[in-house]
Design a protein around this motif. Sequence first.
Motif, PDB file in Angstrom:
ATOM      1  N   ASP A 299       0.833  -1.206   0.000  1.00 42.02           N
ATOM      2  CA  ASP A 299       0.000   0.000   0.000  1.00 42.02           C
ATOM      3  C   ASP A 299       0.863   1.250   0.000  1.00 42.02           C
ATOM      4  O   ASP A 299       0.873   2.031   0.938  1.00 42.02           O
ATOM      5  N   THR A 300       1.578   1.434  -1.072  1.00 43.90           N
ATOM      6  CA  THR A 300       2.442   2.604  -1.200  1.00 43.90           C
ATOM      7  C   THR A 300       2.590   2.956  -2.664  1.00 43.90           C
ATOM      8  O   THR A 300       2.311   2.133  -3.538  1.00 43.90           O
ATOM      9  N   GLY A 301       3.040   4.194  -2.915  1.00 40.97           N
ATOM     10  CA  GLY A 301       3.307   4.614  -4.292  1.00 40.97           C
ATOM     11  C   GLY A 301       2.089   4.415  -5.174  1.00 40.97           C
ATOM     12  O   GLY A 301       0.946   4.674  -4.781  1.00 40.97           O
ATOM     13  N   PRO A 302       2.307   3.903  -6.391  1.00 37.55           N
ATOM     14  CA  PRO A 302       1.176   3.766  -7.332  1.00 37.55           C
ATOM     15  C   PRO A 302       0.390   2.482  -7.122  1.00 37.55           C
ATOM     16  O   PRO A 302       0.028   1.803  -8.080  1.00 37.55           O
ATOM     17  N   GLN A 303       0.124   2.132  -5.858  1.00 35.26           N
ATOM     18  CA  GLN A 303      -0.579   0.862  -5.586  1.00 35.26           C
ATOM     19  C   GLN A 303      -1.920   0.790  -6.314  1.00 35.26           C
ATOM     20  O   GLN A 303      -2.303  -0.261  -6.813  1.00 35.26           O
ATOM     21  N   ASP A 304      -2.633   1.938  -6.392  1.00 36.36           N
ATOM     22  CA  ASP A 304      -3.955   1.899  -7.024  1.00 36.36           C
ATOM     23  C   ASP A 304      -3.859   1.403  -8.466  1.00 36.36           C
ATOM     24  O   ASP A 304      -4.770   0.765  -8.973  1.00 36.36           O
ATOM     25  N   TYR A 305      -2.774   1.721  -9.116  1.00 39.44           N
ATOM     26  CA  TYR A 305      -2.606   1.339 -10.520  1.00 39.44           C
ATOM     27  C   TYR A 305      -2.239  -0.138 -10.663  1.00 39.44           C
ATOM     28  O   TYR A 305      -2.724  -0.823 -11.559  1.00 39.44           O
ATOM     29  N   PHE A 306      -1.392  -0.646  -9.769  1.00 36.71           N
ATOM     30  CA  PHE A 306      -0.852  -1.996  -9.951  1.00 36.71           C
ATOM     31  C   PHE A 306      -1.586  -3.072  -9.147  1.00 36.71           C
ATOM     32  O   PHE A 306      -1.382  -4.263  -9.381  1.00 36.71           O
ATOM     33  N   ALA A 307      -2.399  -2.648  -8.181  1.00 40.97           N
ATOM     34  CA  ALA A 307      -2.950  -3.634  -7.248  1.00 40.97           C
ATOM     35  C   ALA A 307      -3.900  -4.610  -7.927  1.00 40.97           C
ATOM     36  O   ALA A 307      -4.640  -4.270  -8.849  1.00 40.97           O
ATOM     37  N   VAL A 308      -3.873  -5.830  -7.427  1.00 34.79           N
ATOM     38  CA  VAL A 308      -4.778  -6.896  -7.849  1.00 34.79           C
ATOM     39  C   VAL A 308      -5.648  -7.204  -6.626  1.00 34.79           C
ATOM     40  O   VAL A 308      -5.105  -7.352  -5.521  1.00 34.79           O
ATOM     41  N   PRO A 309      -6.972  -7.294  -6.760  1.00 33.97           N
ATOM     42  CA  PRO A 309      -7.790  -7.639  -5.578  1.00 33.97           C
ATOM     43  C   PRO A 309      -7.292  -8.927  -4.927  1.00 33.97           C
ATOM     44  O   PRO A 309      -6.814  -9.850  -5.613  1.00 33.97           O
ATOM     45  N   LEU A 310      -7.428  -8.989  -3.610  1.00 32.06           N
ATOM     46  CA  LEU A 310      -6.899 -10.156  -2.884  1.00 32.06           C
ATOM     47  C   LEU A 310      -7.501 -11.457  -3.398  1.00 32.06           C
ATOM     48  O   LEU A 310      -6.809 -12.471  -3.509  1.00 32.06           O
TER      49      LEU A 310
END
Length: 457
Positions: free
Chosen positions: A340-351
């Motif tokens: 949960d840092t930096g561009p997490q919104d762009y790279f995150a995959v739902p759990l």
Amino acid sequence: MAVQRAQADVFRPYGRKELAALLRRSSLTEQYRREAQAVAEVLPFRTNSYVVDHLIDWSAVPDDPMFRLTFPQPDMLPLDDRLRVAGLLDASASRALLGEAVRGIRSRLNPHPAGQLERNVPTAGRQGQSGEQGERGIPGIQHKYRETVLFFPRRGQTCHAYCTYCFRWAQFVGDTDLKFAGDVEPLVRYLREHTEVTDVLVTGGDPLVMSAGLLARCVEPLLDGGLEHVSTIRLGTKSLSYWPHRFLTDPDSEELLALFRRIVAAGRHLVVMAHYSHPRELSTDVALEAVRRVRETGATVRVQAPVIRGVNDEAGLWAELWSSAVRLGMVPYYMFVERDTGPQDYFAVPLVRAWEIFRDSAAQVSGLGRTARGPVMSADEGKVCVDGVLNLGDDEVFVLRYLQARRPSWVGRPFLARFDPRATWFSQLAPVSGVPDSSPWARLPGGLTPQGAGAGR
Ligand code: SF4
């Protein structure tokens, strides 16, 4: 025998100043290039000739996974932020004005997640793992889990190339109050007093950007008498992927491999914690030869990476990566969840998606490939593994488990969280109502729910 050195084997880094020229290798729109340049003002960008010439498929840009892994993408920052920076660049704004805007954006990107500065940096003496408030921490050391100390050598705080999703991005942007790095002497003093520590992870950045001589100065003191309890030395690195010539044709490659052999000969377990994000990183001859040479020293190589949207969020890619690793004698270790840092919104995959990818990858490989664990979140209290989704009466729940924890008694105990198909991080989860308070939820500091105790933004 030393390998012949060719021009192509000389390390050639590229940074923000070369970005515009590099992006012209592909037919990207003018708007894309302008906004990518704006992103590179805020988040670190560094690559090198090997990554650019051998790992990226320029005909597939911007969707190419290795391009996404190493080059700034416009959507890594909110539209308002990147347009503001792009506007300042267009207007040739002063560095002071640009710097002010950039600092504001960075500060909203949770630069040090999971309490790294507040809770992981120990103080001198025997006070325990985490420093008390107000005490001065020992620079360059983090001690989160009882057996393992992280060491950030001062000269190892860069990488041969930067990953766009890097959770340590804050260390690379020149903001001195966001950096933490130190020297080996305080580490040795600390370890002499902490005989519970069995593992030292030398990390960064990438410690293998250091010359073999500098690395030896960091590692050889750990082989001294009085530190026999440090039985394992780990080196966290992506050099096997981003610059495999490090083990073949760099001027000190042989010296580096000789250092590895000395560590092994001293009776220590040497583990190269190799960061591989995509099977393409194991597709070149030089990458394969680098693995062979490292293993020949007696070092073990363990393979790990986060699961990242647009880079490796497909089960087949992980199955291929783990199978290749096993074939080459390496050990699949962790599939992490993007922090949960930096561009997490762009790279995150739902759990839930990360768990499906893990499950489907494991189903495609032999038992030796299933040494990998995951998907794992390195959260404030410990490493939380998503073991699956279950039906509990009429409800769906996540089954979670601490693989590692600040409190060793939490390790290995399953616990539940309410199912949330959009959750991407631990801090977004909540306890299941009606479940007795025997789960780690109830024992979080201050009795807080994870929303309060985690490191969410
Ligand atoms: S190699 Fe590791 S430390 Fe370096 S940029 Fe990538 S994730 Fe960050």
